[in-house]
Scaffold this motif. Structure first.
Motif, PDB file in Angstrom:
ATOM      1  N   HIS A 128       0.724  -1.285   0.100  1.00 59.66           N
ATOM      2  CA  HIS A 128      -0.053   0.060   0.047  1.00 59.66           C
ATOM      3  C   HIS A 128       0.817   1.327   0.040  1.00 59.66           C
ATOM      4  O   HIS A 128       2.002   1.216   0.625  1.00 59.66           O
ATOM      5  N   THR A 129       0.222   2.265  -0.601  1.00 58.10           N
ATOM      6  CA  THR A 129       1.125   3.452  -0.651  1.00 58.10           C
ATOM      7  C   THR A 129       0.316   4.790   0.232  1.00 58.10           C
ATOM      8  O   THR A 129      -1.078   4.802  -0.220  1.00 58.10           O
ATOM      9  N   TYR A 130       0.863   5.247   1.105  1.00 56.56           N
ATOM     10  CA  TYR A 130       0.071   6.295   1.857  1.00 56.56           C
ATOM     11  C   TYR A 130       1.233   7.655   1.267  1.00 56.56           C
ATOM     12  O   TYR A 130       2.158   7.763   1.125  1.00 56.56           O
ATOM     13  N   TYR A 131       0.334   8.872   1.709  1.00 59.09           N
ATOM     14  CA  TYR A 131       0.890  10.240   1.620  1.00 59.09           C
ATOM     15  C   TYR A 131       0.513  10.987   2.701  1.00 59.09           C
ATOM     16  O   TYR A 131      -0.696  11.080   3.114  1.00 59.09           O
ATOM     17  N   THR A 132       1.650  12.001   3.278  1.00 54.07           N
ATOM     18  CA  THR A 132       1.363  12.608   4.311  1.00 54.07           C
ATOM     19  C   THR A 132       1.304  14.195   3.750  1.00 54.07           C
ATOM     20  O   THR A 132       2.131  14.552   2.922  1.00 54.07           O
TER      21      THR A 132
ATOM     22  N   ASN B 273     -10.202   7.787   0.256  1.00 53.94           N
ATOM     23  CA  ASN B 273     -10.192   8.234   1.470  1.00 53.94           C
ATOM     24  C   ASN B 273     -11.489   8.571   2.203  1.00 53.94           C
ATOM     25  O   ASN B 273     -11.799   9.453   3.119  1.00 53.94           O
ATOM     26  N   GLY B 274     -12.605   8.248   1.647  1.00 50.50           N
ATOM     27  CA  GLY B 274     -14.050   8.667   2.070  1.00 50.50           C
ATOM     28  C   GLY B 274     -14.331   9.928   2.121  1.00 50.50           C
ATOM     29  O   GLY B 274     -15.146  10.469   3.029  1.00 50.50           O
ATOM     30  N   LYS B 275     -13.828  10.732   0.914  1.00 51.37           N
ATOM     31  CA  LYS B 275     -14.000  12.116   1.052  1.00 51.37           C
ATOM     32  C   LYS B 275     -14.483  12.430  -0.437  1.00 51.37           C
ATOM     33  O   LYS B 275     -14.302  11.876  -1.368  1.00 51.37           O
ATOM     34  N   SER B 276     -14.689  13.838  -0.830  1.00 48.24           N
ATOM     35  CA  SER B 276     -15.099  14.412  -1.979  1.00 48.24           C
ATOM     36  C   SER B 276     -13.873  15.355  -2.189  1.00 48.24           C
ATOM     37  O   SER B 276     -13.014  15.871  -1.322  1.00 48.24           O
TER      38      SER B 276
ATOM     39  N   TYR C 225     -13.925  18.219  -2.625  1.00 48.46           N
ATOM     40  CA  TYR C 225     -14.353  19.519  -2.058  1.00 48.46           C
ATOM     41  C   TYR C 225     -14.063  19.405  -0.561  1.00 48.46           C
ATOM     42  O   TYR C 225     -13.942  20.540   0.054  1.00 48.46           O
ATOM     43  N   SER C 226     -13.779  18.329  -0.181  1.00 44.50           N
ATOM     44  CA  SER C 226     -13.147  18.028   1.353  1.00 44.50           C
ATOM     45  C   SER C 226     -12.082  18.670   1.826  1.00 44.50           C
ATOM     46  O   SER C 226     -11.143  18.990   0.788  1.00 44.50           O
ATOM     47  N   VAL C 227     -11.683  19.308   3.102  1.00 37.87           N
ATOM     48  CA  VAL C 227     -10.768  19.961   3.532  1.00 37.87           C
ATOM     49  C   VAL C 227      -9.729  18.889   4.065  1.00 37.87           C
ATOM     50  O   VAL C 227      -9.945  17.997   4.608  1.00 37.87           O
ATOM     51  N   ILE C 228      -8.530  19.013   3.517  1.00 35.52           N
ATOM     52  CA  ILE C 228      -7.159  18.068   3.976  1.00 35.52           C
ATOM     53  C   ILE C 228      -6.161  19.087   4.760  1.00 35.52           C
ATOM     54  O   ILE C 228      -6.122  20.077   4.552  1.00 35.52           O
ATOM     55  N   HIS C 229      -5.644  18.431   5.969  1.00 30.28           N
ATOM     56  CA  HIS C 229      -4.883  19.185   6.702  1.00 30.28           C
ATOM     57  C   HIS C 229      -3.392  18.805   6.703  1.00 30.28           C
ATOM     58  O   HIS C 229      -3.188  17.649   6.457  1.00 30.28           O
ATOM     59  N   PRO C 230      -2.341  19.568   6.643  1.00 30.85           N
ATOM     60  CA  PRO C 230      -1.017  19.178   6.943  1.00 30.85           C
ATOM     61  C   PRO C 230      -0.939  18.162   8.090  1.00 30.85           C
ATOM     62  O   PRO C 230      -1.405  18.209   9.109  1.00 30.85           O
ATOM     63  N   GLY C 231      -0.208  16.971   8.023  1.00 35.53           N
ATOM     64  CA  GLY C 231       0.014  15.986   8.613  1.00 35.53           C
ATOM     65  C   GLY C 231      -0.975  14.749   8.557  1.00 35.53           C
ATOM     66  O   GLY C 231      -0.879  13.619   9.059  1.00 35.53           O
ATOM     67  N   GLU C 232      -2.120  15.013   7.847  1.00 33.78           N
ATOM     68  CA  GLU C 232      -3.094  14.000   7.630  1.00 33.78           C
ATOM     69  C   GLU C 232      -2.504  13.014   6.570  1.00 33.78           C
ATOM     70  O   GLU C 232      -1.867  13.239   5.438  1.00 33.78           O
ATOM     71  N   SER C 233      -2.714  11.542   7.024  1.00 30.53           N
ATOM     72  CA  SER C 233      -2.190  10.687   5.972  1.00 30.53           C
ATOM     73  C   SER C 233      -3.241  10.211   5.128  1.00 30.53           C
ATOM     74  O   SER C 233      -4.494   9.866   5.385  1.00 30.53           O
ATOM     75  N   LEU C 234      -3.057  10.027   3.630  1.00 32.99           N
ATOM     76  CA  LEU C 234      -4.089   9.698   2.744  1.00 32.99           C
ATOM     77  C   LEU C 234      -3.561   8.547   2.085  1.00 32.99           C
ATOM     78  O   LEU C 234      -2.421   8.133   1.506  1.00 32.99           O
ATOM     79  N   TYR C 235      -4.668   7.488   1.853  1.00 34.76           N
ATOM     80  CA  TYR C 235      -4.311   6.381   1.258  1.00 34.76           C
ATOM     81  C   TYR C 235      -4.339   6.469  -0.222  1.00 34.76           C
ATOM     82  O   TYR C 235      -5.511   7.168  -0.937  1.00 34.76           O
ATOM     83  N   ILE C 236      -3.308   6.076  -0.859  1.00 37.45           N
ATOM     84  CA  ILE C 236      -3.100   6.190  -2.499  1.00 37.45           C
ATOM     85  C   ILE C 236      -3.699   4.971  -3.147  1.00 37.45           C
ATOM     86  O   ILE C 236      -4.501   4.840  -4.024  1.00 37.45           O
ATOM     87  N   ARG C 237      -2.638   3.675  -2.845  1.00 44.18           N
ATOM     88  CA  ARG C 237      -3.316   2.785  -3.439  1.00 44.18           C
ATOM     89  C   ARG C 237      -2.985   1.407  -2.351  1.00 44.18           C
ATOM     90  O   ARG C 237      -2.295   1.545  -1.511  1.00 44.18           O
TER      91      ARG C 237
END
Length: 391
Positions: A345-349, A374-377, A379-391
């Motif tokens: 899996h690949t994640y991004y901070t 990541n269960g978002k649209s 238009y959702s706000v993302i914050h520095p330090g948040e981990s996002l699932y890429i694949r």
């Protein structure tokens, strides 16, 4: 107009030890859009772009009602500005006069462009149209001191006879679409075919179905083969010959033996931001970057003159390249060998300034897919330090 990447691994087991040096700033291509009243309501300042080219006039009687607004949005947001006129059949001089009247406040601040394409009611792609285009270009240059670009399809460049002084003095912006499939984020590609008369392209419009954050409808996507300084030289009202663009009309893929190459695999972790390019050379278009803390899985290494490059296959299915460092100098980062398979899996901070569009285009995926993963649209706000699932 109507013509309308992140795990990388690197193994550098050279037979002789090679050291690398962190290079100075590499000249990067600029990515941008063009807008007209077809994009009514767009706020250019909210759309990620290095430049925006705004329609000002068409024929003798039309002024884009959004021209002033979009031009000011472009400049106030720090983007490079271009302004274009859509040529109609008929006397080009009154058209040029109407254009100059509108763009006078922007002389020296904007690249000027002539849009040379046929419509259902105005056919200009013929011998008479070529002559009219030359008259328009020459008149605008005489009145402003700025040498405009000319925008046309590849077929118009290939199939019409262009005067030598037009080729020598005015940059060319080529339009060619591979398909009308959606393109999410900037994805410059090579030209299919080649230009025949100009020595190189100044810019390339490769899609009219681009989607970027900040605007919910399709946009024209283009790449300019130069940096911000080169753009300013095209915009300067100094009467000089148009600058030469630092890129070949159709770069060859860097996947054949030339200079020195190594069939190696490994992981590269940059210690400074490095550009992602479409070929193993600084003259190729930049389509993104990797930052410290990220990693790249590569499958081939090339030595091309000054630099050492790693090749990897992006998620979009195209080869991309990053410079590992300077041949004979220090490296851009650390390298490890023995890579066998990517992590599952690949994640991004998230970092400050990131958006779904910028992160998705780095990995070669749709920003809509990234948000959904990541269960978002979008238009959702993302914050520095948040981990996002890429694949």
């Amino acid at each position: 107009m109507k013509f309308k990447t992140k795990l990388i691994t690197l193994v550098v087991a050279f037979s002789a030890a090679i050291s690398f040096a962190l290079p100075s700033q590499v000249n990067a291509a600029l990515n941008g859009i063009d807008v007209s009243s077809n994009n009514y309501g767009i706020d250019v300042s909210r759309v990620p772009a290095d430049f925006a080219i705004v329609k000002a006039t068409e024929g003798t009687g039309y002024v884009n009602p959004q021209f002033q607004t979009n031009a000011q949005q472009t400049l106030s947001s720090g983007k490079k500005l271009g302004i274009y006129h859509f040529l109609n059949a008929g006397d080009p001089i009154p058209q040029a006069e109407a254009f100059v009247k509108q763009v006078r406040p922007y002389i020296g601040k904007a690249v000027l462009v002539l849009d040379f394409e046929d419509t259902n009611y105005s056919k200009v792609q013929n011998a008479n149209g070529v002559a009219n285009a030359k008259r328009w270009l020459d008149y605008v240059y005489q009145q402003t001191g700025v040498r405009p670009w000319i925008y046309m399809s590849l077929s118009a460049e290939n199939g019409l006879s262009w005067p030598a002084d037009v080729i020598a003095n005015y940059g060319i912006w080529i339009a060619q679409y591979n398909s009308y499939n959606p393109v999410y984020g900037y994805q410059p590609r090579d030209l299919f075919g080649s230009i025949k008369q100009w020595p190189s392209m100044t810019a390339f419009q490769y899609s009219s179905m681009g989607y970027l954050s900040g605007w919910g409808q399709n946009l024209d996507l283009s790449v300019f083969y130069g940096d911000r300084n080169t753009w300013d030289k095209y915009a300067a009202a100094n009467g000089s010959t148009a600058p030469v663009t630092p890129v070949p009309s159709q770069p060859a893929e860097s996947n054949v033996a030339s200079d020195t190459d190594y069939a190696q695999t490994g992981v590269f972790k940059p210690s400074a931001t490095v550009n992602i390019r479409t070929g193993a050379g600084t003259g190729y278009a930049s389509v993104g970057s990797y930052a410290p803390g990220e990693s790249v899985i590569y499958d081939h290494v090339y030595i091309r003159g000054t630099y050492v490059w790693a090749r990897y296959l992006s998620y979009s299915g195209r080869y991309h390249y990053v410079a590992l460092g300077v041949n004979g100098g220090e490296s851009y980062g650390s390298r490890s060998s023995g890579y066998t398979s990517p992590v599952s899996h690949t994640y991004y901070t998230v970092r400050s300034g990131d958006s779904f569009w910028s992160i998705a285009s780095k990995y070669g995926i749709s920003m809509y897919t990234l948000a959904a993963n990541n269960g978002k649209s979008i238009y959702s706000v993302i914050h520095p330090g948040e981990s996002l699932y890429i694949r």
